[in-house]
Motif scaffolding. Structure first.
Motif, PDB file in Angstrom:
ATOM      1  N   LEU A  62       0.944  -1.164  -0.018  1.00  0.00           N
ATOM      2  CA  LEU A  62      -0.086   0.115  -0.048  1.00  0.00           C
ATOM      3  C   LEU A  62       0.957   1.189  -0.007  1.00  0.00           C
ATOM      4  N   SER A  63       0.889   2.106  -1.061  1.00  0.00           N
ATOM      5  CA  SER A  63       1.694   3.192  -1.265  1.00  0.00           C
ATOM      6  C   SER A  63       0.562   4.534  -1.451  1.00  0.00           C
ATOM      7  N   GLY A  64       0.558   5.411  -0.516  1.00  0.00           N
ATOM      8  CA  GLY A  64      -0.359   6.221  -0.545  1.00  0.00           C
ATOM      9  C   GLY A  64      -1.901   5.811  -0.657  1.00  0.00           C
ATOM     10  N   ASN A  65      -2.469   6.230  -1.578  1.00  0.00           N
ATOM     11  CA  ASN A  65      -3.886   5.694  -1.934  1.00  0.00           C
ATOM     12  C   ASN A  65      -4.011   4.683  -3.120  1.00  0.00           C
ATOM     13  N   ARG A  66      -2.876   3.939  -3.399  1.00  0.00           N
ATOM     14  CA  ARG A  66      -3.035   2.934  -4.402  1.00  0.00           C
ATOM     15  C   ARG A  66      -2.107   1.764  -4.027  1.00  0.00           C
ATOM     16  N   ILE A  67      -2.389   0.657  -4.704  1.00  0.00           N
ATOM     17  CA  ILE A  67      -1.562  -0.652  -4.574  1.00  0.00           C
ATOM     18  C   ILE A  67      -0.526  -0.644  -5.365  1.00  0.00           C
ATOM     19  N   ALA A  68       0.862  -1.308  -5.090  1.00  0.00           N
ATOM     20  CA  ALA A  68       1.936  -1.622  -5.897  1.00  0.00           C
ATOM     21  C   ALA A  68       2.466  -2.934  -5.530  1.00  0.00           C
TER      22      ALA A  68
END
Length: 294
Positions: A62-68
């Motif tokens: 989870l990076s900020g408000n997105r998935i990586a």
């Protein structure tokens, strides 16, 4: 009679983010993923499960408000605080230890990468760079016909034409509305608009935000001609500097901006999304206009 295995729920990215932040992620879930930081066969469905990562595995973050997604290169014991991560095709490693949601159920490519993940990710990047250079060489060898293209500053009334050109040329809308302090240079074949370069002004700095040339006119020097014209306008408007973000594998664009005096200064990064720079792979190029003044 046997019992059915538990159904694995398919979750869109925004739902994964929502459940992760609310502490409601299931033990296992499925996601449709494309260009996520690890190699996929187009849009591929991945199964992710909560658990401790191992070297070579792909992990969901989870990076900020997105998935990586990233591949684990090294672990310091059982602690993730010493974990080294890298995207499969990226110029450098990430420095990231928080927000690990789970590990990707291994695919064939993950098992191959696990043999030596450091060499796997390094070789993937070298292969991507070599491919970019090969495409650039092929493009130069084609020796495109040099057409008598012209450039001019577009008026505010022509902004709808710019948006239409963008949609028709790349199949998606221009991701920006008219900026209150912008100048747009158009590239023309006669009266036909075949390219645009959009500069946005912020204080004493101009940002060369969007450049697009019709595919049929690429390689003919039109992009450089637009950039030169836009730089001259920024100079006349008393801007002190111009910057642009360019993907490091976009060699034609880099060559065009370098020819106009831009020089690389740093990797692009986003404090709100620390993992984005390795995925977008953009270098910031800058031009100091104060050195041109008498």
């Amino acid at each position: 009679m046997g019992t059915d295995s538990p159904r694995i729920e398919r979750l869109p990215e925004d739902e994964v983010v929502h459940r992760a932040t609310s502490g409601a992620l299931p033990p296992r879930w499925k996601m449709l993923v494309s260009e996520a930081g690890i190699l996929t066969l187009g849009a591929e469905e991945l199964v992710i499960e909560r658990g401790e990562p191992h070297v070579g595995q792909a992990v969901c973050l989870l990076s900020g408000n997105r998935i990586a997604f990233r591949r684990v290169l090294e672990l310091n014991g059982t602690s993730t605080s010493g974990m080294r991560l890298r995207a499969d095709v990226a110029p450098f490693e990430d420095r990231w230890t928080d927000g690990i949601l789970g590990v990707v159920q291994p695919r064939s490519i993950d098992r191959a990468a696990a043999v030596n993940p450091v060499q796997f990710t390094r070789a993937s990047w070298y292969a991507a760079v070599a491919s970019a250079h090969l495409r650039s060489v092929k493009r130069r060898l084609k020796k495109p016909q040099r057409l008598p293209l012209t450039t001019r500053l577009l008026s505010a009334d022509e902004w709808p034409n710019v948006r239409t050109f963008w949609q028709e040329t790349c199949g998606r809308g221009l991701p920006v509305q008219a900026h209150p302090n912008q100048h747009v240079v158009g590239l023309f074949d006669g009266a036909k608009l075949v390219g645009v370069n959009i500069h946005l002004g912020f204080g004493s700095t101009a940002y060369s935000a969007f450049t697009l040339v019709d595919r049929r006119y690429r390689g003919g020097g039109g992009g450089r001609k637009m950039i030169e014209h836009a730089v001259a306008i920024s100079y006349e408007r008393q801007f002190e500097s111009i910057y642009v973000n360019i993907n490091v594998r976009n060699l034609p664009s880099i060559a065009a901006y370098r020819a106009c005096g831009f020089r690389p200064t740093r990797w692009w990064s986003d404090e709100a999304d620390p993992l984005a720079s390795a995925e977008r792979q953009q270098m910031v190029f800058e031009l100091d206009l104060t050195k041109r003044r008498p």
